[in-house]
Design a protein around this motif. Sequence first.
Motif, PDB file in Angstrom:
ATOM      1  N   MET A  80       8.384  93.834  -7.812  1.00 37.98           N
ATOM      2  CA  MET A  80       8.210  95.057  -8.491  1.00 37.98           C
ATOM      3  C   MET A  80       9.508  95.335  -9.314  1.00 37.98           C
ATOM      4  O   MET A  80       9.418  96.116 -10.455  1.00 37.98           O
ATOM      5  CB  MET A  80       7.786  96.118  -7.584  1.00 37.98           C
ATOM      6  CG  MET A  80       6.495  96.088  -6.954  1.00 37.98           C
ATOM      7  SD  MET A  80       5.308  96.044  -8.228  1.00 37.98           S
ATOM      8  CE  MET A  80       3.747  96.050  -7.374  1.00 37.98           C
ATOM      9  N   MET A 102       2.376  98.531   3.647  1.00 37.55           N
ATOM     10  CA  MET A 102       1.690  98.347   2.265  1.00 37.55           C
ATOM     11  C   MET A 102       0.001  97.808   2.874  1.00 37.55           C
ATOM     12  O   MET A 102      -0.904  97.982   2.105  1.00 37.55           O
ATOM     13  CB  MET A 102       2.252  96.921   1.725  1.00 37.55           C
ATOM     14  CG  MET A 102       3.312  97.269   0.862  1.00 37.55           C
ATOM     15  SD  MET A 102       3.200  98.530  -0.196  1.00 37.55           S
ATOM     16  CE  MET A 102       2.020  98.164  -1.299  1.00 37.55           C
ATOM     17  N   GLY A 130      -1.963  99.978   0.567  1.00 38.13           N
ATOM     18  CA  GLY A 130      -2.566  98.993  -0.324  1.00 38.13           C
ATOM     19  C   GLY A 130      -1.650  98.892  -1.620  1.00 38.13           C
ATOM     20  O   GLY A 130      -0.313  98.514  -1.605  1.00 38.13           O
ATOM     21  N   SER A 131      -2.098  99.151  -2.801  1.00 41.96           N
ATOM     22  CA  SER A 131      -1.187  98.861  -4.105  1.00 41.96           C
ATOM     23  C   SER A 131      -0.554 100.103  -4.369  1.00 41.96           C
ATOM     24  O   SER A 131       0.375  99.745  -5.432  1.00 41.96           O
ATOM     25  CB  SER A 131      -2.199  98.280  -5.230  1.00 41.96           C
ATOM     26  OG  SER A 131      -3.003  99.414  -5.385  1.00 41.96           O
ATOM     27  N   ALA A 132      -0.690 101.252  -3.865  1.00 37.69           N
ATOM     28  CA  ALA A 132       0.319 102.337  -4.426  1.00 37.69           C
ATOM     29  C   ALA A 132       0.372 103.344  -3.119  1.00 37.69           C
ATOM     30  O   ALA A 132      -0.337 103.438  -2.259  1.00 37.69           O
ATOM     31  CB  ALA A 132      -0.574 102.990  -5.273  1.00 37.69           C
ATOM     32  N   ARG A 185      -6.879 104.022 -13.642  1.00 38.25           N
ATOM     33  CA  ARG A 185      -7.445 102.627 -13.321  1.00 38.25           C
ATOM     34  C   ARG A 185      -8.857 102.656 -13.644  1.00 38.25           C
ATOM     35  O   ARG A 185      -9.577 101.576 -13.407  1.00 38.25           O
ATOM     36  CB  ARG A 185      -7.114 102.266 -12.085  1.00 38.25           C
ATOM     37  CG  ARG A 185      -5.687 101.786 -11.679  1.00 38.25           C
ATOM     38  CD  ARG A 185      -5.272 101.359 -10.342  1.00 38.25           C
ATOM     39  NE  ARG A 185      -4.080 101.044 -10.042  1.00 38.25           N
ATOM     40  CZ  ARG A 185      -3.491 100.735  -8.828  1.00 38.25           C
ATOM     41  NH1 ARG A 185      -4.360 100.441  -7.845  1.00 38.25           N
ATOM     42  NH2 ARG A 185      -2.269 100.368  -8.856  1.00 38.25           N
TER      43      ARG A 185
END
Length: 82
Positions: A1, A42, A46-48, A62
């Motif tokens: 990232m 995580m 998840g992704s955020a 999204r």
Amino acid sequence: MESTGRCLRPDKRGAIPEQVPRLLQRFNIDPEHFLTCANPLMTAFGSAIGVPAHLTQLCVQRQTKFLHGMRAARAVFEQKAA
């Protein structure tokens, strides 16, 4: 990232300069230990990671109806009534 923050793109306001030490180096964090600690986080989010309102905004951006981690965000970031 972090490499995403270092790249230059026309749709970004700026970038992390290449001469700035890598984040883990800067904070003297062992990469293996960081991964050990970050994996459960995580898995929960998840992704955020962020407050529920920001995760809801991310769903809109999204164009999705669901974002893994909303329950974790509520548990972590919302204050419980006493």
